[in-house]
Design an enzyme around this catalytic site. Structure first.
Site, PDB file in Angstrom:
ATOM      1  N   LYS A   1       0.863  -1.193   0.000  1.00 16.02           N
ATOM      2  CA  LYS A   1       0.000   0.000   0.000  1.00 16.02           C
ATOM      3  C   LYS A   1       0.892   1.232   0.000  1.00 16.02           C
ATOM      4  O   LYS A   1       1.651   1.459   0.940  1.00 16.02           O
ATOM      5  CB  LYS A   1      -0.921   0.017   1.215  1.00 16.02           C
ATOM      6  CG  LYS A   1      -1.927   1.163   1.180  1.00 16.02           C
ATOM      7  CD  LYS A   1      -2.836   1.147   2.397  1.00 16.02           C
ATOM      8  CE  LYS A   1      -3.943   2.177   2.228  1.00 16.02           C
ATOM      9  NZ  LYS A   1      -3.445   3.543   2.015  1.00 16.02           N
TER      10      LYS A   1
ATOM     11  N   ARG B   1     -34.903  24.570 -19.888  1.00 16.04           N
ATOM     12  CA  ARG B   1     -35.441  24.358 -21.225  1.00 16.04           C
ATOM     13  C   ARG B   1     -35.336  22.884 -21.566  1.00 16.04           C
ATOM     14  O   ARG B   1     -34.574  22.151 -20.927  1.00 16.04           O
ATOM     15  CB  ARG B   1     -34.677  25.205 -22.248  1.00 16.04           C
ATOM     16  CG  ARG B   1     -34.738  26.695 -21.931  1.00 16.04           C
ATOM     17  CD  ARG B   1     -34.132  27.536 -23.013  1.00 16.04           C
ATOM     18  NE  ARG B   1     -34.222  28.958 -22.678  1.00 16.04           N
ATOM     19  CZ  ARG B   1     -34.066  29.950 -23.528  1.00 16.04           C
ATOM     20  NH1 ARG B   1     -33.800  29.681 -24.802  1.00 16.04           N
ATOM     21  NH2 ARG B   1     -34.187  31.203 -23.141  1.00 16.04           N
TER      22      ARG B   1
END
Length: 650
Positions: free
Chosen positions: A30, A589
């Site tokens: 890691k 719209r």
């Protein structure tokens, strides 16, 4: 020309209490660095963080070496790190390199391959992807990019050895699993050290000779999505960081604590709360039963992670992870609507808080699945994720400008305008006093503010041409070209170019954008100086000059009857209190169109007035090599008395 690569969200690991055993798992070190997706296309490489930010400029040596890959297109997953002399990686050393401090051995540790030469390899098993990755990386000339090797099986022994060497931990991955975006249990992380990310929610004043701030208040989200403070951290900072971070914190200050459990009594004195946007990496010796940190030390800022993703990390027992893989084949990344279609222009930092709520940028969205654009199936969550994706593009334009909002809480078609902000508005929506108006307007300055507006059902963001610190002094002009429906698009394009030429005669640079409607806006930034009346008169003079040169083509009369087969040059948007649709704002719209800045070279018949919407704008931004308005902020021009006089002679 091939379409741009669709970049997935990265696969994430789940924290567990112990490493899995068995030959079904591959185990890797890691790393203690920044996760990046490297995207190779068109001969160059982009380095994208977990939340979609482009960090190519931060690590040019990594991008340059990856550009030498023996492939036309590729997506490589990895982590940029600084390697110490003892072989360990150091996040703090990486932070020092980023801030221009002492140099370190910079490496990009590549651990997965998602795409290669037009082929999506993410569905192949991990061990096949890694074998292919190792082969591809073998052709690189340098040593900046390195293949992240692994151990097959023997997870518990590998973990013990990693901890003895002082490493952060290990990542265990199912060798037969495909690459699945999002967090799941096919990738597991086991940590040697007590360390995690926390959200910065406040700070205290410095004491004695210390500069900047004294300590940072920290927090994380619990399982219900509540942001809970865990105490403060006051060590791990150098003088330069104290100063630079303090400047950022001041810009994020809010009046109310953003946490559900603010400190009381003496502990609360002198706390300056901030919007929950910055993420810190913090090491600590213990987290108590009441979730308070013991002996915390600041490690650095995590600009690659979103605050909404920060949760309390508690290791799950391994048997809950089902070493055989369980039902992980059914797990999917969190995607919805527009979020499932866009690439990683931003992070999917939504956190499900309850069944009916989602949190993004610290804002809890109620009814996230509520449809706001019925014709397009676009929900409130889709709209929030759109603004999350374009935040870096819209914020420089909208920050600190008084707003007029179009709110549609029930969805498009049932909307109303709102100028004033009530007392109960979220603290990220700033209150702006306007001379002569007894009620304040609203303004925003960060993503949290934008998402707070989405929560209110805002579908359009209209802004003043001035900022809240000096509302009486405008700093931009907008000339709105609004055509009669019978006018062809090509004439609107030509009109914008004519306005540009008129401004050039006055030695003024201008910029163009679509409006999400049927017209175009020509925008002129300038140094503050003249007041509203002078700026409005000047913009009227420009409009009259363009109209006068082609009287049959244009009108300055807002009456639609007078506009027949003509283009209105609307200069009235440049008076005090007038507004214009903001760049990257949606419109109420059909199809959820968006107002989008263009370069002048882009403007033409192929870019129609309805070309852009919330589904394709994030993809457009990711594919751009440069901002169409890259020179906007750098333009230093003034509407002087001489310029105002010269316009009369055009």
């Amino acid at each position: 020309m091939s379409p741009p690569l669709r970049v997935p969200q990265p696969q994430l690991a789940t924290l567990v209490a112990q490493a899995p055993d068995g030959d079904d798992w591959l185990h890797e070190i890691k790393y203690d660095g920044f996760r990046l997706l490297a995207v190779l296309e068109d001969g160059s490489v982009r380095l994208l963080t977990r939340n979609g930010k482009d960090w190519t400029d931060r690590y040019p040596s990594v991008a340059a070496e990856l550009a030498e890959l023996p492939a036309d297109t590729a997506i490589v997953d990895g982590e940029v790190v600084v390697v110490l002399p003892d072989g360990r990686t150091s996040f703090q050393a990486l932070q020092n390199v980023q801030s221009g401090g002492s140099a370190g051995v910079l490496r990009f540790m590549a651990f997965d391959l998602i795409h290669l030469d037009g082929v999506d390899v993410s569905r192949q098993p991990l061990d096949e992807r890694k074998a292919l990755l190792e082969t591809v990386l073998g052709g690189l000339p340098g040593d900046v990019v390195q293949y992240s090797d692994h151990v097959e099986g023997h997870g518990p022994a590998f973990y013990r050895q990693a901890c003895r060497l002082g490493l952060e931990g290990i990542i265990s991955k199912r060798r037969d699993a495909p690459y699945r975006p999002g967090r799941g249990r096919e990738w597991l992380k086991v940590k040697c050290l007590r360390e995690q990310e926390f959200v910065i929610v406040g700070y205290t004043a410095p004491q004695g000779a210390r500069t900047g701030f004294g300590a940072l208040w920290l927090a994380a989200h619990d399982d219900d999505g509540r942001l809970l403070q865990v105490g403060k951290v006051g060590t791990g900072f150098d003088t330069a960081l104290l100063r630079t971070l303090h400047r950022r914190l001041r810009s994020l200050e809010v009046d109310e604590p953003p946490v559900a459990n603010p400190p009381r009594g003496a502990a609360a004195r002198g706390v300056r709360w901030v919007a929950p946007e910055l993420v810190a990496q913090v090491a600590f010796t213990e987290m108590t039963a009441d979730r308070s940190l013991r002996h915390p030390t600041f490690r650095g800022l995590r600009e690659d992670k979103a605050a909404a993703d920060v949760v309390f990390e508690s290791p799950a027992p391994l048997d809950a992870d089902s070493s055989s893989g369980g039902d992980m084949g059914t797990r999917k990344a969190r995607t919805s609507g527009v979020a499932s279609q866009r690439s990683s222009a931003s992070s999917r930092s939504a956190t499900r808080t309850r069944r009916d709520r989602v949190e993004i940028a610290g804002i809890s969205l109620s009814n996230p699945d509520k449809v706001l654009y019925a014709d397009a199936g676009i929900t409130k969550l889709d709209l929030a994720r759109y603004y999350e994706a374009v935040a870096d593009w819209i914020l420089p334009h909208i920050q600190d400008r008084p707003l007029t909002l179009v709110r549609c809480p029930s969805g498009r078609g049932d909307c109303f305008y709102q100028k004033h902000i009530g007392e109960n508005a979220h603290p990220s929506i700033l209150r702006v006093a306007i001379p002569g108006d007894p009620e304040p307007y609203g303004a925003v300055r960060n993503l949290t503010g934008l998402i707070a507006l989405v929560q209110l059902g805002v579908l359009e963001l209209h802004t003043w041409g001035a900022r809240r610190d000096r509302v009486e002094l405008p700093d931009r002009i907008v000339l709105d070209l609004d055509p009669d429906p019978a006018v062809p698009w090509e004439r609107v394009v030509d009109a914008a170019r004519q306005v540009r030429e008129a401004l050039r005669l006055l030695d003024l640079e201008s910029f163009v954008k679509t409006t999400g409607g049927k017209g175009l806006h020509v925008v002129v930034p300038f140094r503050r100086g003249p007041g509203w009346d002078e700026v409005k008169a000047f913009s009227q003079g420009v409009a009259q000059a363009v109209s006068g040169a082609s009287p049959g083509e244009y009108t300055l009369n807002i009456s639609k009857a007078k506009r027949r087969n003509r283009i209105l040059i609307d200069y009235l948007r440049n008076g005090m209190g007038a507004t214009a649709i903001e760049s990257y704002s949606t419109r109420a719209r059909p199809g959820a169109p968006v107002a989008v800045p263009l370069s002048w070279d882009e403007l033409g018949p192929d870019v129609r007035e309805d070309h852009f919407n919330i589904r394709n704008v994030p993809q457009r931004l990711q594919s751009l090599k440069e901002d169409p308005w890259k020179d906007y902020a750098a333009v230093k021009q003034s509407i002087t008395a001489a310029v105002r006089k010269k316009v009369k002679s055009l």
